[in-house]
Motif scaffolding. Structure first.
Motif, short mmCIF file in Angstrom:
data_model
loop_
_atom_site.label_atom_id
_atom_site.label_comp_id
_atom_site.label_asym_id
_atom_site.label_seq_id
_atom_site.Cartn_x
_atom_site.Cartn_y
_atom_site.Cartn_z
N TYR A 132 0.82 -1.21 0.00
CA TYR A 132 0.00 0.00 0.00
C TYR A 132 0.86 1.26 0.00
O TYR A 132 0.34 2.37 -0.03
CB TYR A 132 -0.96 -0.02 1.21
CG TYR A 132 -1.85 -1.25 1.18
CD1 TYR A 132 -2.87 -1.36 0.24
CD2 TYR A 132 -1.65 -2.31 2.06
CE1 TYR A 132 -3.66 -2.50 0.17
CE2 TYR A 132 -2.44 -3.45 2.01
CZ TYR A 132 -3.44 -3.54 1.05
OH TYR A 132 -4.21 -4.67 0.98
N THR A 133 2.20 1.08 0.07
CA THR A 133 3.11 2.23 0.05
C THR A 133 4.05 2.08 -1.14
O THR A 133 4.75 1.06 -1.27
CB THR A 133 3.94 2.26 1.35
OG1 THR A 133 3.05 2.19 2.45
CG2 THR A 133 4.77 3.53 1.47
N LEU A 134 4.04 3.06 -2.02
CA LEU A 134 4.80 2.97 -3.27
C LEU A 134 6.30 2.81 -3.00
O LEU A 134 6.96 1.97 -3.65
CB LEU A 134 4.51 4.22 -4.12
CG LEU A 134 5.18 4.29 -5.49
CD1 LEU A 134 4.86 3.08 -6.36
CD2 LEU A 134 4.77 5.58 -6.22
N GLU A 135 6.82 3.57 -2.06
CA GLU A 135 8.28 3.52 -1.79
C GLU A 135 8.69 2.10 -1.38
O GLU A 135 9.75 1.61 -1.79
CB GLU A 135 8.67 4.52 -0.70
CG GLU A 135 8.54 5.98 -1.11
CD GLU A 135 7.13 6.54 -0.96
OE1 GLU A 135 6.15 5.75 -0.85
OE2 GLU A 135 6.98 7.77 -0.98
N ASP A 136 7.89 1.44 -0.54
CA ASP A 136 8.21 0.06 -0.12
C ASP A 136 8.13 -0.90 -1.31
O ASP A 136 8.99 -1.77 -1.48
CB ASP A 136 7.21 -0.42 0.95
CG ASP A 136 7.37 0.35 2.26
OD1 ASP A 136 8.42 1.01 2.44
OD2 ASP A 136 6.43 0.31 3.08
N ALA A 137 7.10 -0.73 -2.11
CA ALA A 137 6.89 -1.65 -3.23
C ALA A 137 8.00 -1.55 -4.27
O ALA A 137 8.33 -2.53 -4.94
CB ALA A 137 5.54 -1.35 -3.88
N LEU A 138 8.58 -0.37 -4.43
CA LEU A 138 9.62 -0.17 -5.45
C LEU A 138 10.96 -0.81 -5.08
O LEU A 138 11.79 -1.04 -5.97
CB LEU A 138 9.84 1.34 -5.68
CG LEU A 138 8.74 2.06 -6.48
CD1 LEU A 138 8.94 3.57 -6.40
CD2 LEU A 138 8.75 1.61 -7.95
#
Ligand code: CP
Length: 314
Positions: free
Chosen positions: A208-214
């Motif tokens: 749900y958090t873009l920075e983590d997913a990237l």
């Protein structure tokens, strides 16, 4: 394996790894035709292919048309606004009318999930799904996988992140089925309201958090916010979406040096993607469009061109 099991391409759910590999390998040969002086082969001579689009399209429709012409098919284009659909003709009657004119392949885009399958049950022609509601868009996923394989040399073992409006996206669904089958690790990220919970059961990692997913993503596939399919209140505002899930300058430090950036188009610049990302050297958005023609040529060849085997690709 040298042929596909079904004469239709309705979706990638259930299509085997061997079949996807065959399509991607055939697309490599088709792409070579682009480099020739005369970009035409007789593979579909005598075959009739119909583009039947009940929803707008630029890339898919034009690339199917170009693919058919490069393989020497008779191409017809029909849209709902200029056909007898406006007079109340049903989908099945439209299909039977096209069949009576000798259609061998019907490519259809429609807002209703399952409409391509329905048509395939009523006509003898091969049906290719060019997008049915929020269900599947298999040729987009095939061209995305072709682009990944071309750039990265493989699909297996890569971490592929799909960003944004997952819920309404037929591109996401087809990519998820195809990529998992080909052995990729698939992640999705977006607001909780735009991520269907059932994807976790398929083995998709949900963020749900873009920075983590990237972190560690080898490929990032950015989806358009589908305003035409949205109900109100799925997320607070476009501005909020852009702030938390937009691929913009803020996320550049989180991208791998060799990340591959995809977008199926059409892009909403300033919403899910900013020009700084779309124009980044690692983005291959225009190459995806070129690869779309090669991938669709491959599908035509495998569904209808094998009878002209002696003339193939020469
Ligand atoms: N990616 C895609 O399906 O684009 P079009 O809507 O322009 O066909």
């Amino acid at each position: 394996m040298s042929s596909l099991k079904s004469k239709h391409m309705l979706g990638l759910d259930g299509v085997t790894r061997e079949e996807i590999s065959l399509i991607l390998k055939t697309a490599e040969a088709m792409k070579e035709i682009f480099t020739r002086k005369v970009k035409k082969v007789p593979t579909l001579t005598g075959k009739t292919v119909v583009n039947l689009f009940y929803e707008p399209s630029t890339r898919t429709r034009a690339s199917f048309e170009l693919a058919g012409k490069m393989l020497s098919a008779n191409m017809m284009n029909l849209s709902s606004s200029s056909s007898s659909v406006v007079k109340g003709e049903s989908l099945i009657d439209t299909g039977k009318t096209l069949e009576a004119m000798g259609a061998d392949i019907i490519i259809m885009r429609h807002s209703a999930q399952g409409s391509c399958k329905l048509l395939s049950q009523h006509v003898k022609a091969s049906i290719i799904n060019a997008g049915d509601g929020n269900h599947e868009h298999p040729t987009q996923a095939l061209l995305d996988m072709f682009t990944i394989k071309e750039k990265k040399g493989q699909i297996e073992g890569l971490t592929v992140l799909i960003v944004g409006d997952i819920l309404h996206s037929r591109v996401a669904r087809s990519n998820i089925f195809g990529l998992l089958t080909m052995g990729a690790k698939v992640r999705v990220v977006g607001p909780a309201t735009l991520i269907p919970v059932e994807y976790k059961k398929l083995g998709v990692e949900v963020f749900y958090t873009l920075e983590d997913a990237l972190q560690g993503a080898d490929v990032v596939n950015i989806l358009r916010i589908q305003r035409e399919r949205q109900k109100k209140g799925m997320f607070p505002s476009i501005r909020e979406f852009h702030r938390f899930y937009g691929m913009n300058e803020r996320i550049i430090p989180y991208l791998k040096d060799d990340v591959l950036i995809l977008h199926p188009g059409p892009m909403n610049q300033g919403v899910e993607i900013d020009p700084i990302i779309a124009l980044d050297d690692r983005a291959v958005i225009e190459e995806q469009v070129t690869n779309g023609v090669a991938t669709r040529m491959a599908l035509f060849y495998l569904l209808a061109g094998r009878g002209n085997q002696n003339e193939d690709l020469n």
